[in-house]
Design a protein around this motif. Structure first.
Motif, PDB file in Angstrom:
ATOM      1  N   THR A 319       2.958  -7.388  -1.193  1.00  0.00           N
ATOM      2  CA  THR A 319       1.755  -6.566  -1.377  1.00  0.00           C
ATOM      3  C   THR A 319       1.966  -5.164  -0.829  1.00  0.00           C
ATOM      4  O   THR A 319       1.551  -4.172  -1.449  1.00  0.00           O
ATOM      5  CB  THR A 319       0.557  -7.226  -0.675  1.00  0.00           C
ATOM      6  N   MET A 320       2.657  -5.075   0.330  1.00  0.00           N
ATOM      7  CA  MET A 320       2.945  -3.751   0.898  1.00  0.00           C
ATOM      8  C   MET A 320       3.717  -2.899  -0.110  1.00  0.00           C
ATOM      9  O   MET A 320       3.391  -1.736  -0.356  1.00  0.00           O
ATOM     10  CB  MET A 320       3.784  -3.898   2.175  1.00  0.00           C
ATOM     11  N   CYS A 321       4.728  -3.509  -0.725  1.00  0.00           N
ATOM     12  CA  CYS A 321       5.567  -2.756  -1.678  1.00  0.00           C
ATOM     13  C   CYS A 321       4.785  -2.430  -2.951  1.00  0.00           C
ATOM     14  O   CYS A 321       4.849  -1.297  -3.459  1.00  0.00           O
ATOM     15  CB  CYS A 321       6.821  -3.551  -2.028  1.00  0.00           C
ATOM     16  N   ALA A 322       4.023  -3.389  -3.458  1.00  0.00           N
ATOM     17  CA  ALA A 322       3.250  -3.148  -4.694  1.00  0.00           C
ATOM     18  C   ALA A 322       2.236  -2.023  -4.473  1.00  0.00           C
ATOM     19  O   ALA A 322       2.093  -1.116  -5.312  1.00  0.00           O
ATOM     20  CB  ALA A 322       2.543  -4.437  -5.121  1.00  0.00           C
ATOM     21  N   ASP A 323       1.557  -2.049  -3.329  1.00  0.00           N
ATOM     22  CA  ASP A 323       0.529  -1.028  -3.060  1.00  0.00           C
ATOM     23  C   ASP A 323       1.170   0.338  -2.801  1.00  0.00           C
ATOM     24  O   ASP A 323       0.677   1.382  -3.239  1.00  0.00           O
ATOM     25  CB  ASP A 323      -0.335  -1.437  -1.858  1.00  0.00           C
TER      26      ASP A 323
END
Ligand code: WQD
Length: 337
Positions: A319-323
């Protein structure tokens, strides 16, 4: 409550300002915009459907702070404002001691004059230095290894002494690990000036074509893949941690310390692979010599924040990378047009 947020136009500050507005607080941001853009606050207001007031005041400007407190009458302060680059701090230490430490003293003097004695302070895991076994716990002896970290340590000491001298103070010291990611809207995010010092913004700028390739500083550390391990935490988890700490100190006088981290280590190569999955690209990199001052690994024991604040980091590396990618791909040049 009416909350004054110093450095509220910055990366963590803007995400926390948004969370405060969404929770129904009124927010006044004090920021000199030396390392941030007012555009971040325009977008925060757009997302929240409510405005955060911006007062462009330098923390060392005690008269300007007086005017701000007189006009807005804040009830509590969340204090992010300050310079924050480890390498730069070794080159211009006096600027760091003046802006970070002296600026905080000016802020505290004005707070005391206006009877505002609630503060949540943005500290850093860097205060743990290189002598402590990980996972780090809040009771460990601290000892920063660079001027930036020493300003954080000095400010923690100042706040501890103030709390000991006057039990009306309600202070939360938050020791962050490695903040990454962005609000899910992709409208606000990390926008470092110049060449990014930190891993995630550098990877993101490679992915969006602003940087040629990632240099991985060292592949011979005693870790599972030879690259350093860090405790990455989503910036929205971090923002939520600030609201939980503010609520706690409002009810509990004294000085309190909490680690805000995920409690596990992720390697540089693992983060790179996760970002490739998020952006759907193979990202160029090369191994380079170790960076001075880097530790092989560290992460938080975040159990105290869970027990006392009812807070824990919940967003995954994916999620950190996607966001982060959603923000960077929608804003290749950050807040610059
Ligand atoms: C993470 C890992 C690098 C860039 C710093 C500050 C700390 C806090 C968070 C403010 C390391 C490697 C990095 C690159 C790389 N900031 N890396 N290539 O050093 O853990 O912490 O930021 O509070 O105070 O010290 O974070 O992102 O700089 O580095 O290989 O281009 O990524 O060697 O192992 P760090 P970082």
């Amino acid at each position: 409550m009416r909350i004054l947020v110093t450095g509220g136009a910055g990366y963590i500050g803007s995400h926390t300002t948004l969370a405060l507005l969404e929770a129904g607080h009124e927010v006044v941001v004090v920021d000199n915009l030396a390392n941030a853009s007012a555009e971040s606050l325009h977008r925060v207001s757009e997302l929240a459907g409510r405005r955060a007031v911006l007062e462009r005041v330098d923390l060392t400007d005690e008269a300007g702070l007086e005017d701000t407190f007189s006009e807005h009458r804040p009830e509590a302060v969340i204090h992010f404002g300050g310079l924050k680059a480890v390498g730069e701090s070794a080159r211009i230490p006096l600027d760091y001691y003046y802006n970070n430490t002296a600026g905080t003293v000016a802020l505290l003097r004005v707070m005391a004059r206006f009877g505002v004695k609630s503060m949540v302070f943005s500290s850093s895991a860097t205060v743990y230095g290189d002598r402590n076994p990980y996972p780090y716990t809040e009771d460990m002896e601290i000892g920063a290894m660079n001027p930036y970290g020493r300003t954080k340590e000095q400010i923690e000491d100042i706040l501890t002494d103030i709390g000991a001298a006057d039990d009306a103070w309600r202070i939360g010291l938050l020791r962050y690990f490695n903040p990454v990611g962005a609000h899910e809207s992709g409208r606000i995010g990390e926008d470092p000036q110049g060449i990014p010092n930190n891993l995630m913004p550098f990877i993101a700028q490679v992915a969006v074509g602003r940087r040629e390739k990632l240099q991985i500083f060292g592949d011979d550390y005693d870790t599972q893949d030879g690259t350093c391990l860090r405790d990455y935490i989503h910036v929205v988890d971090l923002a939520e941690g600030h609201l939980a700490a503010l609520e706690y100190v409002t009810e509990h006088p004294g000085v309190h310390r909490w680690n805000l981290g995920g409690g596990a280590g992720t390697s540089v190569l693992e983060m790179l692979r996760a970002f490739e999955a998020a952006c759907g690209k193979t990202l160029p990199y090369e191994f380079a010599p170790r960076r001075a001052g880097d530790l092989p690994a560290f992460w938080a024991d975040a159990s105290k924040a869970k027990e006392e604040l009812g807070w824990q980091a919940s967003r995954t590396i994916e999620t950190m990378c996607a966001d982060h990618w959603r923000w960077q791909s929608a804003n290749p040049n950050g807040y610059a047009a």
